[in-house]
Design a protein around this motif. Sequence first.
Motif: not given
Length: 312
Positions: A88-117
């Motif tokens: 999960l740590a490796r998957v999470g690192a790739l997820g964080a990299e993707w998120l930082l590349d695609h996160a909007p500068r303004e607006g909303r990010i909606s988040v669920s729960w759980g170990a993967s998130v």
Amino acid sequence: MPSARSRDMLVRAATLYYMDGRSQAEVAAAMGVSRSNVSRMLTDARRLGIVEITIHDAQGRANELEAQVRERTGMQDVIVARGTDRNLARVGALGAEWLLDHAPREGRISVSWGASVQAVVDAVEPGTSLPGLEILPLVGGLSTVDSASDGNVLVRSLATRLGARHRRLYAPAVVESEQLRDGLLSESTIRSVLDDAAGGDLAIVGVGAVGAGASKAIVESVSLSSSDRTAFENSRVVGDCCTRFYDAQGRQTDTPLDRRVVAIELEKLARIPTVLAVAAGARKARAVQAGITGGLYDVLIIDEPLAEALLD
């Protein structure tokens, strides 16, 4: 085998280009040859082993699997963490990299729960400043899971790391009755958070496999009568997302358990422009595939065992 003079020219061209960082045009001018000759010399230098290129992929992506899963599923994007173990740590690192590349500068990010998130959130390095961004929960709090994986905790943590604003959902994810659920949803402070989360620009969710992990814990934590439990089992659920269970077509099931949930409805989740699903482990293949069939997810970040299971 090239002559010593020819080899010297290949070494010089390669040194100027790869070591000194000069363009091919600059190398051509320095050596008194044409640019096309430089291109051929660089190709020969690689072919003869004068130049060896090593790519250090710290994140360890399985590129071929990514292309195969993308073609099979039609996802906007697929990222697969290399490795036969569930990491999960490796998957999470790739997820964080993707998120930082695609996160909007303004607006909303909606988040669920759980170990993967949680793995994604934990891998986001603090230091970003996005005051125009708001982080919102898609589901109420869960006392049945590790507190670090709770949606409200993850919302606050991600907001802190991104330098963004956030709001909490002051309600449990699962309550004792449908009447209590309806009462909570009638509260404007709760309803407004869910409505705004449904209007997010990007959602980050985990995927649950029925009968295992946190999905199993949720079902076991609810005091279902024998008839309600039978109704749930007969609904043929295969997975869940945001504590909403769905069938093999990715359709939210109407069960006594679902009527006790304080969370976004799956139809509304699917309308969020980009839904990033993060999951690991081959056992989640059926749940992930059902969510894809139902149009719930747009981007997958998964591990190699899950990618291979989706292709079987």
